[in-house]
Motif scaffolding. Sequence first.
Motif, PDB file in Angstrom:
ATOM      1  N   SER A 237     -55.947  51.095  -7.649  1.00  0.00           N
ATOM      2  CA  SER A 237     -54.753  50.388  -8.130  1.00  0.00           C
ATOM      3  C   SER A 237     -53.476  51.175  -7.845  1.00  0.00           C
ATOM      4  O   SER A 237     -52.413  50.591  -7.626  1.00  0.00           O
ATOM      5  CB  SER A 237     -54.875  50.108  -9.633  1.00  0.00           C
ATOM      6  OG  SER A 237     -54.766  51.294 -10.399  1.00  0.00           O
ATOM      7  N   LEU A 238     -53.579  52.510  -7.835  1.00  0.00           N
ATOM      8  CA  LEU A 238     -52.402  53.335  -7.579  1.00  0.00           C
ATOM      9  C   LEU A 238     -51.879  53.155  -6.160  1.00  0.00           C
ATOM     10  O   LEU A 238     -50.681  53.309  -5.913  1.00  0.00           O
ATOM     11  CB  LEU A 238     -52.723  54.807  -7.833  1.00  0.00           C
ATOM     12  CG  LEU A 238     -52.968  55.201  -9.294  1.00  0.00           C
ATOM     13  CD1 LEU A 238     -53.343  56.672  -9.398  1.00  0.00           C
ATOM     14  CD2 LEU A 238     -51.745  54.900 -10.142  1.00  0.00           C
ATOM     15  N   THR A 239     -52.767  52.822  -5.232  1.00  0.00           N
ATOM     16  CA  THR A 239     -52.318  52.626  -3.848  1.00  0.00           C
ATOM     17  C   THR A 239     -51.469  51.376  -3.709  1.00  0.00           C
ATOM     18  O   THR A 239     -50.795  51.195  -2.694  1.00  0.00           O
ATOM     19  CB  THR A 239     -53.520  52.536  -2.884  1.00  0.00           C
ATOM     20  OG1 THR A 239     -54.264  51.335  -3.146  1.00  0.00           O
ATOM     21  CG2 THR A 239     -54.426  53.744  -3.025  1.00  0.00           C
ATOM     22  N   ARG A 240     -51.513  50.504  -4.707  1.00  0.00           N
ATOM     23  CA  ARG A 240     -50.708  49.287  -4.663  1.00  0.00           C
ATOM     24  C   ARG A 240     -49.527  49.349  -5.632  1.00  0.00           C
ATOM     25  O   ARG A 240     -48.839  48.354  -5.854  1.00  0.00           O
ATOM     26  CB  ARG A 240     -51.584  48.072  -4.981  1.00  0.00           C
ATOM     27  CG  ARG A 240     -52.615  47.783  -3.901  1.00  0.00           C
ATOM     28  CD  ARG A 240     -53.373  46.500  -4.186  1.00  0.00           C
ATOM     29  NE  ARG A 240     -54.198  46.607  -5.381  1.00  0.00           N
ATOM     30  CZ  ARG A 240     -55.417  47.144  -5.399  1.00  0.00           C
ATOM     31  NH1 ARG A 240     -55.933  47.620  -4.273  1.00  0.00           N
ATOM     32  NH2 ARG A 240     -56.110  47.197  -6.507  1.00  0.00           N
ATOM     33  N   SER A 241     -49.308  50.501  -6.204  1.00  0.00           N
ATOM     34  CA  SER A 241     -48.169  50.662  -7.109  1.00  0.00           C
ATOM     35  C   SER A 241     -46.938  51.087  -6.314  1.00  0.00           C
ATOM     36  O   SER A 241     -47.028  51.395  -5.125  1.00  0.00           O
ATOM     37  CB  SER A 241     -48.480  51.715  -8.184  1.00  0.00           C
ATOM     38  OG  SER A 241     -48.408  53.019  -7.639  1.00  0.00           O
ATOM     39  N   GLY A 242     -45.816  51.120  -6.970  1.00  0.00           N
ATOM     40  CA  GLY A 242     -44.598  51.563  -6.305  1.00  0.00           C
ATOM     41  C   GLY A 242     -44.225  52.976  -6.675  1.00  0.00           C
ATOM     42  O   GLY A 242     -43.055  53.357  -6.556  1.00  0.00           O
ATOM     43  N   LEU A 243     -45.204  53.769  -7.109  1.00  0.00           N
ATOM     44  CA  LEU A 243     -44.925  55.125  -7.569  1.00  0.00           C
ATOM     45  C   LEU A 243     -45.166  56.154  -6.467  1.00  0.00           C
ATOM     46  O   LEU A 243     -45.980  55.941  -5.568  1.00  0.00           O
ATOM     47  CB  LEU A 243     -45.800  55.468  -8.780  1.00  0.00           C
ATOM     48  CG  LEU A 243     -45.327  54.958 -10.148  1.00  0.00           C
ATOM     49  CD1 LEU A 243     -45.263  53.447 -10.187  1.00  0.00           C
ATOM     50  CD2 LEU A 243     -46.278  55.454 -11.241  1.00  0.00           C
ATOM     51  N   THR A 244     -44.466  57.271  -6.558  1.00  0.00           N
ATOM     52  CA  THR A 244     -44.662  58.382  -5.641  1.00  0.00           C
ATOM     53  C   THR A 244     -45.717  59.324  -6.214  1.00  0.00           C
ATOM     54  O   THR A 244     -45.585  59.815  -7.327  1.00  0.00           O
ATOM     55  CB  THR A 244     -43.356  59.168  -5.444  1.00  0.00           C
ATOM     56  OG1 THR A 244     -42.356  58.287  -4.940  1.00  0.00           O
ATOM     57  CG2 THR A 244     -43.551  60.319  -4.468  1.00  0.00           C
TER      58      THR A 244
END
Length: 288
Positions: A237-244
Amino acid sequence: MATQTSDSHLHGNGDLTKSRYVTISVDDGYPGDLKVADLLRKYGLQATFYVPAENPERPVITPAQIREVSQGFEIGSHTYRHAPLMFMSEEKAWAEIQDGKKWLEDVLGEAPIAFCYPRGKFGRRTPALVKKAGFLGARTSLHHLCDLPADPFLWGITTQAHGHSKFIHVRHALLEGNFKGLRNFFAIHKGATDWQEHFAYGLDYVEKNVGIAHLCLHSWETEEPGEWRKLESVFDSLTRSGLTSVTNGSLFRLRSQPQGAASSFAAEWVLQNERAEEMVAHQRVTKP
């Protein structure tokens, strides 16, 4: 999928008061950490592994394995014997901090910049000892936090990848004086006790606002039934977030200098250690 970016993105080409980060820390150096490292590589995520030289409770990965993990991730210090520092004299605590750092420096060939308090326990004078030892920041186990701390030696976490009852969450926050975290537990995390749901609320908050979503885990807890699947689902899910995605150390080497209201995330971050810039890599997690 995650893509590489330069350190300049983290340090000052944009308005850092609007930055959104995700950072992951893996504690204790348990052999299962090698599997965690494989999953992180699969999803292009950064992390910091905190490893003690010894742990009387569990096995610890070998120096050769530590060097292997360090090829893709940051290695932070977790004292020498993984002993809670708040229960020691200042002299013994200093020895644990110093010996752990020296041991890890011998293993890696360079000094670690990130420190984590064993079991999250620290006394009133412990942060000053960690700073004196030359670390740039220290991670605690203060839960439900999504922002930059005023003290770089008292960094909290958003979520621990292990389920706890609502009673335990409230009790720990009260015992630790973590009143901000207690408020966030209900206001941001909606009192969630499932750690995946708890972290999802934290991610959503950071994506909509600003701050740091910090996931902490112990691979020996992840070995419980079904936990590896949950962990991989969160990484995906983190790969589809907008976070660095950044290491703990890449945040520790920056120091906030807030201007205006105390509630602002940070008005200015400055570089604290030139050598650390060469040591710590980070990646940008972007939406496809």
